[in-house]
Write a protein that holds these residues in place. Structure first.
Motif, short mmCIF file in Angstrom:
data_model
loop_
_atom_site.label_atom_id
_atom_site.label_comp_id
_atom_site.label_asym_id
_atom_site.label_seq_id
_atom_site.Cartn_x
_atom_site.Cartn_y
_atom_site.Cartn_z
N GLU A 415 0.84 -1.20 0.00
CA GLU A 415 0.00 0.00 0.00
C GLU A 415 0.88 1.25 0.00
OE1 GLU A 415 -3.88 1.94 2.25
OE2 GLU A 415 -2.84 0.25 3.16
N ILE A 417 0.79 5.73 -0.06
CA ILE A 417 -0.01 6.93 0.24
C ILE A 417 0.67 8.12 -0.42
CG2 ILE A 417 -0.95 8.42 2.03
CD1 ILE A 417 -0.86 6.03 3.94
N ASN A 418 0.00 8.75 -1.33
CA ASN A 418 0.55 9.90 -2.05
C ASN A 418 -0.08 11.21 -1.56
OD1 ASN A 418 2.47 8.83 -4.04
ND2 ASN A 418 0.70 7.74 -4.85
N GLU A 480 -3.39 1.91 -3.83
CA GLU A 480 -3.70 3.08 -3.01
C GLU A 480 -5.20 3.30 -3.00
OE1 GLU A 480 -2.67 7.86 -2.57
OE2 GLU A 480 -2.17 6.82 -4.44
N GLY A 482 -7.54 6.29 -2.14
CA GLY A 482 -7.42 7.72 -1.85
C GLY A 482 -8.49 8.55 -2.53
#
Length: 705
Positions: A415, A417-418, A480, A482
């Protein structure tokens, strides 16, 4: 674990009222499956039966003859066998043991009180190491234990009788007349009786005298402390150690002993003194030795019985039918579970310490069902209902996200996270115009690279892949979950998506190597696994267009796009020609809404066998598998349960406009066994239908598997 039938009868007083077959059936009923029964002869040609019982790790209370007898007593008494009586070996310790006039002064200290909860010990003098009496030899041999000498044999007998390991040391080898339970020092060398030299560290719990280590937590003794033919005086120890500590030490040092087997599963902390007394009495009878100390018992932090609230309503809810309150209380009484308070709605009970596996209300209900009898629970049509989707019992967004994330991690994805902010570019403008989205500008950006809110997850995923590739981590699998942000019709909107990517070196494919664009099908398979887990079926796929994906498809549910999937166009992102990246994006909010509305109806599995047939066809490149699938499903007669692509091939020996599919068909009926003749006729109809509808060419005969 081997159990002697005659040994069990000593505690149950059942004589020959109940056959070995019934005992075997009762043990299986209460969750202790009997794998085999072996008839044997012991002393004076007395018949015995040895039962090989499979015991789960949580049932440490049943890892002894008395423990098995205790469980049998509960089920036999509840089911109407009135002449069964449970009797534990009675010990009048002070009456049976004549203490030596000169008592031996001995001390026990526990430094690691959280690791060693209880330790009991006593000293015996003037023993004579010899062979054991015949009855003891036969009893041990019957359960697969090799007799060693009269002292060790008694400790083994008590361990298999009561489940409590007893360790014995040569008293003359104990310096300072002290036993100290503490952690070892780093790099301590320990030579054990199995001729293995072990290097200890500060995590290892040890039994010491004032100078040297005597034993690794009662599991295995040192060479010097163990008894031998010259031993005249001994120290007996009986302990309760923290099972987790024992398990970690045993695994670290590769120790496999009966004592370790029981300590790591949890013994009864209330039985250490009784087991010590039982051992001392037997040794006294066999060797005519002298007991020269009182029992020293260190129990600084007593373990109290577990308190549980048991609701009558919950029992009915779990079992699907009512059991009378009288029967429930009788079962609890037979299991030695004490009722300390009761009212119309619930019972408050204390669970004995030897039942370490019973700590929740559901555990108590399982115990009641075990003794009551699973076969007595009637199943009617009313018990079969529409139930929530498995794995999503609460159906909250958080619960679903947790399950899907765990599944992807299980498949080897990581996983990421941006940032939710990015930089405006010509590519983002192209993307937004394609999807009719307008970027949201940040009025006071922290720097020029974060001047707008992201309108997609694709660009952040590409940046992460490139970052890894620059550090020679080429083969990656990322996902991801998001949010994206954009304007539409003068409204500020935010949506959640799940993005998944697979990247690999073209020359060294790491997932599937036999098929062109193998990672495309691998990623599509992951999507299908997620759908299957979520109960989503009857979805379709169509060819689609995307500004940054080639050969892309859209997966639709009820004619609305839920997934976009394709191969990333390298020319837009300065990606090496040797690298292939496949990308999928799931409309997370639509996906969640489908699951939350979904219901699963129980359908019994067919009792008739499944048959498989393969079919290879040559068709036009423009025809998708989805189209072939729909055409076949229109024609088949409800007996094809599944259709899979077994192989896809394009290239040498085929026209450029053609491709080859190999399908696997799985036939199954809920009404009858399908014959080869019938399946052959259906396959012929499918072949003719594909020829007429799609102009397909059949490449080879169906294969029976």
């Amino acid at each position: 674990m081997k159990i002697s039938y005659n040994w069990i009868k000593k505690y149950l007083s059942i004589n020959n009222l109940i056959s070995i077959e019934k005992i075997s059936n009762f043990l299986t009923d209460i969750g202790l499956p009997v794998r085999s029964i072996k008839k044997t002869l012991i002393e004076n040609h007395v018949e015995d039966y040895i039962l090989d019982i499979e015991i789960t790790p949580n049932r440490s209370d049943a890892m002894s003859h008395y423990g098995i007898a205790r469980d049998l007593y509960a089920v036999l008494t509840f089911r109407g066998y009135k002449k069964v009586h449970l009797s534990k070996p009675i010990i009048h310790y002070k009456k049976d043991i004549l203490f030596d006039k000169e008592k031996h002064c001995f001390q026990i200290f526990i430094e690691e009180k959280k690791k060693c909860i209880r330790y009991s010990g006593l000293v015996i003098s003037k023993i004579k190491i010899d062979i054991s009496p015949r009855w003891l030899n036969f009893r041990l041999k019957s359960v697969g234990i090799k007799p060693i000498n009269n002292i060790i044999d008694v400790t083994n007998f008590v361990m298999h009788e009561l489940g409590q390991p007893i360790h014995v040391f040569d008293l003359d080898q104990i310096e300072g007349n002290k036993i100290i339970i503490k952690n070892a020092k780093n790099h301590t060398i320990f030579e054990s009786i199995d001729n293995v030299t072990r290097k200890l560290n500060k995590k290892d719990l040890m039994i010491y005298d004032t100078i040297k280590p005597l034993s690794i937590a009662g599991m295995i003794n040192s060479k010097n402390s163990n008894i031998n033919i010259k031993t005249k005086n001994i120290f007996l120890g009986s302990a309760y150690f923290d099972p987790i500590i024992i398990r970690s030490i045993g695994r670290r040092h590769l120790i496999k002993t009966d004592a370790k087997f029981r300590f790591e599963r949890g013994v009864d902390p209330d039985q250490t003194v009784y087991a010590l007394q039982r051992t001392a009495v037997l040794i006294k009878k066999i060797t005519n030795c002298k007991i020269c100390s009182d029992i020293i018992d260190i129990y600084s932090h007593p373990i109290f019985p577990f308190k549980i609230k048991l609701r009558y309503k919950k029992i009915k809810e779990i079992l699907g039918q009512s059991i009378s309150n009288k029967k429930i209380k009788k079962i609890l009484f037979l299991l030695e579970i004490v009722v300390i308070f009761e009212c119309d709605k619930y019972l408050l009970v204390l669970v004995p310490n030897y039942r370490i596996d019973v700590q929740r209300e559901i555990d108590l209900i399982e115990e009641i069902l075990r003794i009551y009898g699973v076969n007595k629970i009637k199943i009617s049509d009313n018990n079969i209902r529409i139930s929530p989707l498995p794995n999503f019992f609460h159906k909250t967004k958080e619960k679903i996200q947790k399950v899907i994330s765990k599944k992807l991690v299980y498949y080897g994805f990581q996983e990421i996270i941006n940032h939710s902010m990015n930089n405006k570019s010509k590519f983002s403008c192209l993307f937004n115009s394609f999807l009719n989205r307008k970027e949201i500008d940040i009025m006071n950006p922290i720097n020029k690279f974060y001047n707008s809110m992201r309108t997609n997850l694709l660009f952040g995923m590409i940046d992460c892949i490139k970052y890894n590739q620059n550090r020679r981590n080429v083969d990656t699998k990322f996902f991801e979950i998001g949010k994206i942000y954009f304007q539409k019709n003068k409204k500020f909107l935010e949506k959640t998506f799940l993005s998944i990517s697979v990247s690999e070196n073209e020359k060294e494919k790491s997932f599937i190597t036999d098929v062109k664009n193998s990672s495309f099908f691998y990623l599509k398979g992951i999507i299908e696994q997620i759908f299957q887990l979520s109960g989503i079926s009857n979805y379709s796929q169509i060819l689609s267009t995307h500004p940054f994906l080639e050969n892309s498809i859209s997966i639709q549910y009820k004619e609305k796009n839920i997934v976009i999937l394709g191969k990333i166009k390298k020319e837009y992102f300065s990606i090496s020609k040797k690298i292939e990246i496949f990308y999928a994006e799931i409309d997370w909010e639509y996906f969640i809404s489908i699951i939350q509305k979904k219901k699963v109806i129980y359908v019994p599995c067919s009792k008739y066998p499944t048959s498989k047939r393969d079919l290879s066809v040559l068709i036009d490149k423009t025809i998708s598998f989805e189209k072939v699938y729909r055409i076949i499903k229109e024609k088949e007669k409800g007996i094809i349960k599944k259709i899979k692509i077994y192989d896809l091939y394009e290239g040498i020996n085929f026209p450029k406009s053609k491709k080859s599919y190999t399908f696997s068909f799985f036939f199954e009926s809920n009404k009858k066994t399908l014959t080869d003749v019938f399946i052959h006729e259906v396959m012929k109809e499918i072949e003719i239908f594909l020829k007429n509808k799609l102009g397909a060419t059949i490449r080879e005969e169906n294969k029976l598997i």
